[in-house]
Design a protein around this motif. Sequence first.
Motif, PDB file in Angstrom:
ATOM      1  N   ALA A 123       0.836  -1.209   0.000  1.00  0.00           N
ATOM      2  CA  ALA A 123       0.000   0.000   0.000  1.00  0.00           C
ATOM      3  C   ALA A 123       0.868   1.256   0.000  1.00  0.00           C
ATOM      4  CB  ALA A 123      -0.948  -0.006   1.197  1.00  0.00           C
TER       5      ALA A 123
ATOM      6  N   ALA B 159       2.418   1.639  -3.409  1.00  0.00           N
ATOM      7  CA  ALA B 159       1.372   2.048  -4.348  1.00  0.00           C
ATOM      8  C   ALA B 159       1.030   3.520  -4.168  1.00  0.00           C
ATOM      9  CB  ALA B 159       0.129   1.180  -4.164  1.00  0.00           C
ATOM     10  N   ALA B 160       0.957   3.977  -2.928  1.00  0.00           N
ATOM     11  CA  ALA B 160       0.645   5.385  -2.664  1.00  0.00           C
ATOM     12  C   ALA B 160       1.708   6.294  -3.273  1.00  0.00           C
ATOM     13  CB  ALA B 160       0.516   5.633  -1.161  1.00  0.00           C
TER      14      ALA B 160
ATOM     15  N   THR C 254      -5.472   3.432  -1.287  1.00  0.00           N
ATOM     16  CA  THR C 254      -4.223   2.877  -0.760  1.00  0.00           C
ATOM     17  C   THR C 254      -4.025   3.269   0.700  1.00  0.00           C
ATOM     18  OG1 THR C 254      -2.833   4.712  -1.500  1.00  0.00           O
ATOM     19  CG2 THR C 254      -3.110   2.860  -3.030  1.00  0.00           C
TER      20      THR C 254
ATOM     21  N   ALA D 172      -9.769   0.894  -8.390  1.00  0.00           N
ATOM     22  CA  ALA D 172      -8.998   0.383  -7.251  1.00  0.00           C
ATOM     23  C   ALA D 172      -9.630  -0.887  -6.704  1.00  0.00           C
ATOM     24  CB  ALA D 172      -8.894   1.447  -6.164  1.00  0.00           C
TER      25      ALA D 172
END
Length: 122
Positions: free
Chosen positions: A6, A9-10, A43, A110
């Motif tokens: 996460a 991804a952020a 995320t 998402a």
Amino acid sequence: MARGVAAVAAIGIVAAGLAVRAGADGAFAKYAGSTLYTVLLCTLVAFCAPRARPLVVAATALGLSWAVEFAQLTGVPAELSAHSTAARLVLGSTFNAPDLFWYAVGAAGAWAVLRAAARARG
């Protein structure tokens, strides 16, 4: 989604948003930014609640996105944005109804990625 995934991804989503902002303009840039805003929130929700189901993650991010957009009707985000770049990036300043649709597009995208990842993990 694991917290490390996460977080990475952020970072990638923020980079994509900055790239869109630097390389495009007009409606594409605006609505790509709106879509990425909700994907980023997905995320962040997944980071805070790594065991949450993909639908819960996406719905929470969508709800937060819509809450921020509707808050713009109050004028509070505009006032905060006038004094802070961070507030302008996070809260925006002016209500724009089409953003509500593009937030849903981001949440749906998402959700699809999170759902596929969850199925792949078994």
